[in-house]
Design a protein around this motif. Structure first.
Motif, PDB file in Angstrom:
ATOM      1  N   ASP A  63      32.497  37.994  25.960  1.00 20.26           N
ATOM      2  CA  ASP A  63      33.806  38.232  26.691  1.00 20.26           C
ATOM      3  C   ASP A  63      34.181  37.218  27.598  1.00 20.26           C
ATOM      4  O   ASP A  63      34.841  37.679  28.433  1.00 20.26           O
ATOM      5  CB  ASP A  63      33.581  39.811  27.386  1.00 20.26           C
ATOM      6  N   LEU A  88      40.977  33.817  30.591  1.00 17.58           N
ATOM      7  CA  LEU A  88      41.564  34.944  30.830  1.00 17.58           C
ATOM      8  C   LEU A  88      42.385  35.713  29.816  1.00 17.58           C
ATOM      9  O   LEU A  88      42.218  36.921  29.510  1.00 17.58           O
ATOM     10  CB  LEU A  88      42.937  34.503  31.891  1.00 17.58           C
ATOM     11  N   ARG A  92      41.641  39.560  27.996  1.00 13.30           N
ATOM     12  CA  ARG A  92      42.411  40.495  28.001  1.00 13.30           C
ATOM     13  C   ARG A  92      42.740  41.138  26.678  1.00 13.30           C
ATOM     14  O   ARG A  92      43.386  42.297  26.270  1.00 13.30           O
ATOM     15  CB  ARG A  92      43.865  39.825  28.247  1.00 13.30           C
ATOM     16  N   PHE A  98      30.461  48.837  30.930  1.00 16.33           N
ATOM     17  CA  PHE A  98      29.071  48.682  31.195  1.00 16.33           C
ATOM     18  C   PHE A  98      28.198  49.839  31.452  1.00 16.33           C
ATOM     19  O   PHE A  98      28.487  50.881  31.709  1.00 16.33           O
ATOM     20  CB  PHE A  98      29.269  47.986  32.656  1.00 16.33           C
TER      21      PHE A  98
ATOM     22  N   ALA B 192      29.145  43.439  40.096  1.00 19.11           N
ATOM     23  CA  ALA B 192      29.397  44.204  38.894  1.00 19.11           C
ATOM     24  C   ALA B 192      31.178  44.588  39.141  1.00 19.11           C
ATOM     25  O   ALA B 192      31.653  44.586  37.995  1.00 19.11           O
ATOM     26  CB  ALA B 192      28.547  45.338  38.751  1.00 19.11           C
ATOM     27  N   GLN B 193      31.457  44.607  40.303  1.00 16.94           N
ATOM     28  CA  GLN B 193      32.913  45.210  40.350  1.00 16.94           C
ATOM     29  C   GLN B 193      33.677  43.923  39.995  1.00 16.94           C
ATOM     30  O   GLN B 193      34.876  44.289  39.486  1.00 16.94           O
ATOM     31  CB  GLN B 193      33.334  45.631  41.990  1.00 16.94           C
ATOM     32  N   SER B 195      33.028  41.682  37.965  1.00 21.18           N
ATOM     33  CA  SER B 195      33.090  41.378  36.431  1.00 21.18           C
ATOM     34  C   SER B 195      33.862  42.652  35.800  1.00 21.18           C
ATOM     35  O   SER B 195      34.374  42.038  34.882  1.00 21.18           O
ATOM     36  CB  SER B 195      31.437  41.873  35.980  1.00 21.18           C
ATOM     37  N   ALA B 196      33.825  43.666  36.246  1.00 24.69           N
ATOM     38  CA  ALA B 196      34.470  44.800  35.468  1.00 24.69           C
ATOM     39  C   ALA B 196      36.086  44.380  35.715  1.00 24.69           C
ATOM     40  O   ALA B 196      36.732  44.250  34.577  1.00 24.69           O
ATOM     41  CB  ALA B 196      34.312  46.105  36.305  1.00 24.69           C
ATOM     42  N   SER B 197      36.469  43.551  36.728  1.00 23.44           N
ATOM     43  CA  SER B 197      37.889  43.556  36.843  1.00 23.44           C
ATOM     44  C   SER B 197      38.174  42.254  36.240  1.00 23.44           C
ATOM     45  O   SER B 197      39.195  42.285  35.262  1.00 23.44           O
ATOM     46  CB  SER B 197      38.111  43.168  38.502  1.00 23.44           C
ATOM     47  N   LEU B 198      37.383  41.101  36.023  1.00 27.99           N
ATOM     48  CA  LEU B 198      37.620  40.287  35.257  1.00 27.99           C
ATOM     49  C   LEU B 198      37.701  40.575  33.719  1.00 27.99           C
ATOM     50  O   LEU B 198      38.510  40.120  33.045  1.00 27.99           O
ATOM     51  CB  LEU B 198      36.351  39.105  35.278  1.00 27.99           C
ATOM     52  N   ALA B 199      36.848  41.570  33.295  1.00 22.09           N
ATOM     53  CA  ALA B 199      36.825  41.995  31.873  1.00 22.09           C
ATOM     54  C   ALA B 199      38.087  42.580  31.435  1.00 22.09           C
ATOM     55  O   ALA B 199      38.348  42.582  30.311  1.00 22.09           O
ATOM     56  CB  ALA B 199      35.477  42.938  31.838  1.00 22.09           C
ATOM     57  N   LEU B 200      38.581  43.417  32.517  1.00 21.12           N
ATOM     58  CA  LEU B 200      39.923  43.944  32.249  1.00 21.12           C
ATOM     59  C   LEU B 200      41.078  43.071  32.096  1.00 21.12           C
ATOM     60  O   LEU B 200      42.020  43.548  31.646  1.00 21.12           O
ATOM     61  CB  LEU B 200      40.043  45.187  33.298  1.00 21.12           C
ATOM     62  N   GLY B 201      40.771  41.763  32.244  1.00 20.36           N
ATOM     63  CA  GLY B 201      41.804  40.725  32.258  1.00 20.36           C
ATOM     64  C   GLY B 201      42.392  40.054  33.480  1.00 20.36           C
ATOM     65  O   GLY B 201      43.585  39.456  33.396  1.00 20.36           O
ATOM     66  N   LEU B 202      41.872  41.001  34.537  1.00 18.76           N
ATOM     67  CA  LEU B 202      42.735  40.487  35.814  1.00 18.76           C
ATOM     68  C   LEU B 202      42.172  39.084  36.261  1.00 18.76           C
ATOM     69  O   LEU B 202      40.828  38.542  35.981  1.00 18.76           O
ATOM     70  CB  LEU B 202      42.386  41.400  36.903  1.00 18.76           C
ATOM     71  N   SER B 203      43.221  38.189  36.973  1.00 18.61           N
ATOM     72  CA  SER B 203      42.720  36.916  37.315  1.00 18.61           C
ATOM     73  C   SER B 203      41.788  36.903  38.407  1.00 18.61           C
ATOM     74  O   SER B 203      41.569  37.940  39.109  1.00 18.61           O
ATOM     75  CB  SER B 203      43.850  36.141  37.461  1.00 18.61           C
ATOM     76  N   HIS B 210      43.174  42.973  44.288  1.00 23.50           N
ATOM     77  CA  HIS B 210      43.176  44.345  44.246  1.00 23.50           C
ATOM     78  C   HIS B 210      41.796  45.159  44.185  1.00 23.50           C
ATOM     79  O   HIS B 210      41.718  46.665  44.191  1.00 23.50           O
ATOM     80  CB  HIS B 210      43.852  44.662  42.821  1.00 23.50           C
ATOM     81  N   VAL B 211      40.591  44.442  43.998  1.00 25.05           N
ATOM     82  CA  VAL B 211      39.424  45.007  43.792  1.00 25.05           C
ATOM     83  C   VAL B 211      38.454  44.821  44.964  1.00 25.05           C
ATOM     84  O   VAL B 211      37.897  45.704  45.564  1.00 25.05           O
ATOM     85  CB  VAL B 211      38.867  44.647  42.709  1.00 25.05           C
TER      86      VAL B 211
END
Ligand code: ATP
Ligand code: MG
Lengths: 260, 298
Positions: A63, A88, A92, A98, B192-193, B195-203, B210-211
Motif C-alpha cells: 500500500d 498517493l 487511493r 487494520f 496509526a491514525q 497510517s489509516a488516513s494515508l491508507a485512505l488516500g488522503l495527502s 482533518h485527522v
C-alpha cells in the motif's frame, strides 16, 4: 525466468496487485526477502505465517505506506514504485483495514466514511453520504451514522473500518489481522462481512490466524517464513498436504495452540 | 488498546419501575441522599471554622488597623475603582488581540517544527531558535527590551508605540510556550491514525488538517487555557513600558494618595476574569477524565 507460480496456477490477465522481488529491512534486519506475489481480479490471497514473519510489513509495502528497499509493486500492471511516482494515487486505489480499527475518534461513523471520498476522491458530499448509508445498512450498521466510534462494540468498529475502506471503491482490499483485537464473540460478524465481499468478487489480500476462515475464503494461501514465501498453493493442498518442513511445523504448532 | 464491549451500545436493559412501596433501589437512593447532605454540612462547618480562625488572627493582629487603612480603605476604593475598571477594559482588549496572535503564531511554529520537508529546513532552524530564545528570557525583560528598544531603533516600518512593541514581546513569549503545547498534542496522536488516513488516500497535509490536528487541539485545550490565564495576568507587564492599563492606573493612584487600595481594586478585577477561566479548565478536565474512564471501562 518468465513463468511464476502465479502464472501456472491461474495465469491470464494483468494482476490487480503484484509484488516483484520486494525486499525490505528495518535498520539492517531484513524483514522481507524477495517477495513475489500476484493477486488477480476477484481473487483472495491469504498470507499466513508466524508472528514477525513480515505479513503486516508486506501489506504496508504493497500500500506504499512503507518504502521498499528493492523490487517493485505494480497496480494494474503499472509500476508504482518508480522514484518519481507519487504514492498517493496508489493508496487511493487500494483499501486497507487494520488490526486495531484505527477509526478517527473525533469523527462520527458517517464522517469517518465520507472523509476520504470527499477529500481525496473529490466526490460530492451528498453522493458520498448516500453511498456510505447504503454500505452501512448492507453490513448491519444502519442507524449508526451519527455515533462516535467509542460508542460502538469492537465488531461494529471493525465493520465501520471495512465500510470506510470500501467507500473509496478500491481495486483491492488489504486486510491485516482484522479480527485479532476482537473479543472472540465478535469475530464471527466481521468474518461474515469478508465472506460477503468474497462472494461479490472483491479482490483481497488477507492476513489472519483464523485457519478455518482462511481455508474458506482463500483462492490461494501463501506461507510466509522469515520474510520469504516458502510455500504457496490452494487451501486444500497447502493445509492438507504441506510440502515444506517449515509449513508443517507452523501448522502443527497452530493446531496445538488452538486445541482447547 | 481498546477492549471491545460485548454488550452492544443502545441495548439498554430497560429499567422497569414497579409500583407500590419503597423498593430496595429507592431505599438505597434515600440513604445516599442523606449521606450527601451530611457531607455537605461537614464541609461547610469546616470551612467556617478554618476561614473564621484565619480572619480572627488577621483582624486581631497589632498591625491590622494601619493595614486596613492602607489597603482596605472604603473611600479610596469607591473613588478609584471606576478609573481602574476603565483601564481594565484596555487589559481585556490587549489580552484578546495578543491571545489570537499567540494561538496563530504558536500553531505556525509547531507546524514548522514538525514538517520533514527538506526545503523548510532553514525555517525549522529559525523556529527552533525563536522558541528557545523567547522561552529562555524572562517575559518582563522582553517587554522592556521590545517596548523601549524597538521604538528607539527609529526604523521606518517598525512600530513605535511602546504598547504595540510590548504587546509583540508578550505575543512572542507566549507563542513559544504555546507552540510546545501544540507540539505535545500532535505527538500524542497515535501514529496509526496517520497510517489509516494515508491508507485512505488522503495527502500528508489533508491528514494533518482533518485527522491529526483536530485530535491534537482537543487534547491540549486545558493546558492552552492555563496559558490564557497566565497571559491575562501578564498583560499588566505592559504597564511598565507606559501603557495606562489597570495596574498602571492603580499604581499611579496609589502613589498619589499614599494608599494601596487602588491596587487591591485592580487585583480584584484580574480575579474576576481569571477565576472563571480556572473553573472552566477544571470543568473541561473533569469532563475529559470522565470520558476517558468511560472509554477505559467499555
Ligand atoms: N517500524 C518498524 N521498525 C522496526 N522494525 C519493525 C517495524 N515494523 C516491523 N518491524 C519488525 O519487522 C518484523 C516483521 O514485522 P511484521 O509486523 O511485518 O510481522 P507480522 O508477520 O505482521 O507479525 P504479527 O503476526 O505479529 O502481526 C518484526 O520483527 C518487527 O519487529
Ligand atoms: Mg502483523
Amino acid at each position: 525466468m518468465s513463468t511464476t507460480d502465479a502464472d501456472l496456477q491461474h495465469g491470464h490477465g494483468t494482476p490487480v496487485l503484484e509484488l516483484r522481488g520486494v525486499t525490505k529491512a528495518y535498520g539492517g534486519t531484513p524483514v522481507l526477502r524477495g517477495i513475489d506475489l500476484a493477486i488477480h481480479e476477484h481473487r483472495a490471497v491469504v498470507l499466513i505465517g508466524a508472528s514477525g514473519s513480515g505479513k503486516s510489513t508486506l501489506l504496508r509495502v504493497a500500500d506504499l505506506l512503507e518504502e521498499l528497499d528493492d523490487g517493485d509493486v505494480l497496480v494494474d500492471g503499472e509500476v508504482v514504485t518508480e522514484p518519481g511516482v507519487r504514492p498517493l494515487e496508489t493508496r487511493r486505489k487500494l483499501g486497507m483495514v487494520f488490526q486495531s480499527f484505527n477509526l478517527f475518534p473525533h469523527l462520527t461513523v458517517l464522517e469517518n466514511i465520507v472523509l476520504a471520498p470527499v477529500k481525496a476522491h473529490g466526490m460530492a458530499r451528498a453522493d458520498a453520504e448516500e453511498h456510505a448509508r447504503t454500505l452501512l445498512s448492507r453490513f448491519g450498521l444502519a442507524g449508526r451514522e451519527g455515533e462516535y466510534p467509542d460508542r460502538l462494540s469492537g465488531g461494529q468498529q471493525q465493520r465501520v473500518a471495512i465500510v470506510r475502506a470500501l467507500a473509496t471503491r478500491p481495486r483491492a482490499l488489504l486486510l491485516d489481522e482484522i479480527t485479532s483485537a476482537l473479543d472472540p464473540l465478535l469475530v464471527g460478524e466481521v468474518l461474515e462481512v469478508v465472506r460477503e465481499l468474497k462472494r461479490e468478487g472483491m479482490t483481497m489480500v488477507i492476513t489472519t490466524h483464523e485457519m478455518h476462515f482462511a481455508r474458506e475464503v482463500a483462492d490461494e494461501i501463501c506461507f510466509l517464513h522469515e520474510g520469504q514465501i516458502v510455500e504457496r498453493g490452494a487451501p486444500d493442498q497447502l493445509f492438507v498436504d504441506p510440502q515444506r518442513d517449515e509449513t508443517k511445523r507452523f501448522l502443527q504448532r497452530l493446531l496445538e495452540a488452538q486445541r482447547p | 488498546m481498546m477492549r471491545p464491549d460485548p454488550q452492544r451500545a443502545g441495548e439498554d436493559p430497560a429499567g422497569d419501575a414497579s409500583a407500590g412501596g419503597p423498593t430496595r433501589q429507592e431505599v438505597r437512593a434515600d440513604a445516599k441522599r442523606r449521606r450527601a447532605t451530611r457531607d455537605r454540612l461537614v464541609a461547610f462547618v469546616a470551612a467556617v471554622v478554618v476561614l473564621g480562625g484565619l480572619a480572627a488572627v488577621v483582624l486581631t493582629s497589632p498591625g491590622w488597623p494601619s493595614v486596613k487603612e492602607l489597603f482596605f480603605n472604603r473611600q479610596q476604593f469607591s473613588e478609584h475603582f471606576p478609573d481602574v475598571l476603565g483601564g481594565f477594559w484596555l487589559d481585556i482588549k490587549l489580552f484578546v488581540v495578543i491571545e489570537i496572535g499567540v494561538l496563530l503564531l504558536g500553531l505556525l511554529l509547531a507546524l514548522i517544527r514538525i514538517t520533514r520537508l527538506p526545503v523548510l529546513f532553514p525555517l525549522r532552524l529559525l523556529a527552533t531558535v525563536f522558541i528557545d530564545v523567547f522561552r529562555g528570557v524572562p517575559t518582563v525583560l522582553l517587554v522592556y527590551l521590545f517596548g523601549f528598544g524597538i521604538p528607539a531603533l527609529e526604523l521606518s516600518g517598525l512600530p513605535t508605540d511602546p504598547m504595540i512593541c510590548g504587546g509583540i514581546a508578550l505575543c512572542f513569549s507566549y507563542s513559544a510556550y504555546v507552540s510546545e503545547v501544540y507540539r505535545s498534542g500532535i505527538d500524542s496522536v497515535h501514529p496509526a491514525q496517520r497510517s489509516a488516513s494515508l491508507a485512505l488516500g488522503l495527502s500528508e497535509s489533508q491528514t494533518l488538517r482533518h485527522v491529526v490536528l483536530p485530535q491534537a487541539v482537543r487534547r491540549v485545550i486545558p493546558p492552552l487555557l492555563n496559558d490564557f490565564i497566565a497571559l491575562q495576568k501578564d498583560v499588566a507587564l505592559l504597564g511598565i513600558v507606559g501603557v495606562i492599563e489597570a495596574f498602571r492606573l492603580a499604581q499611579i493612584a496609589a502613589a498619589e494618595q499614599f494608599n494601596y487600595t487602588p491596587l487591591l481594586a485592580a487585583a480584584l478585577l484580574y480575579l474576576c476574569v481569571t477565576i472563571p477561566m480556572a473553573r472552566g479548565v477544571d470543568v473541561l478536565q473533569k469532563r475529559r477524565a470522565r470520558r476517558q474512564n468511560a472509554a477505559g471501562a467499555a
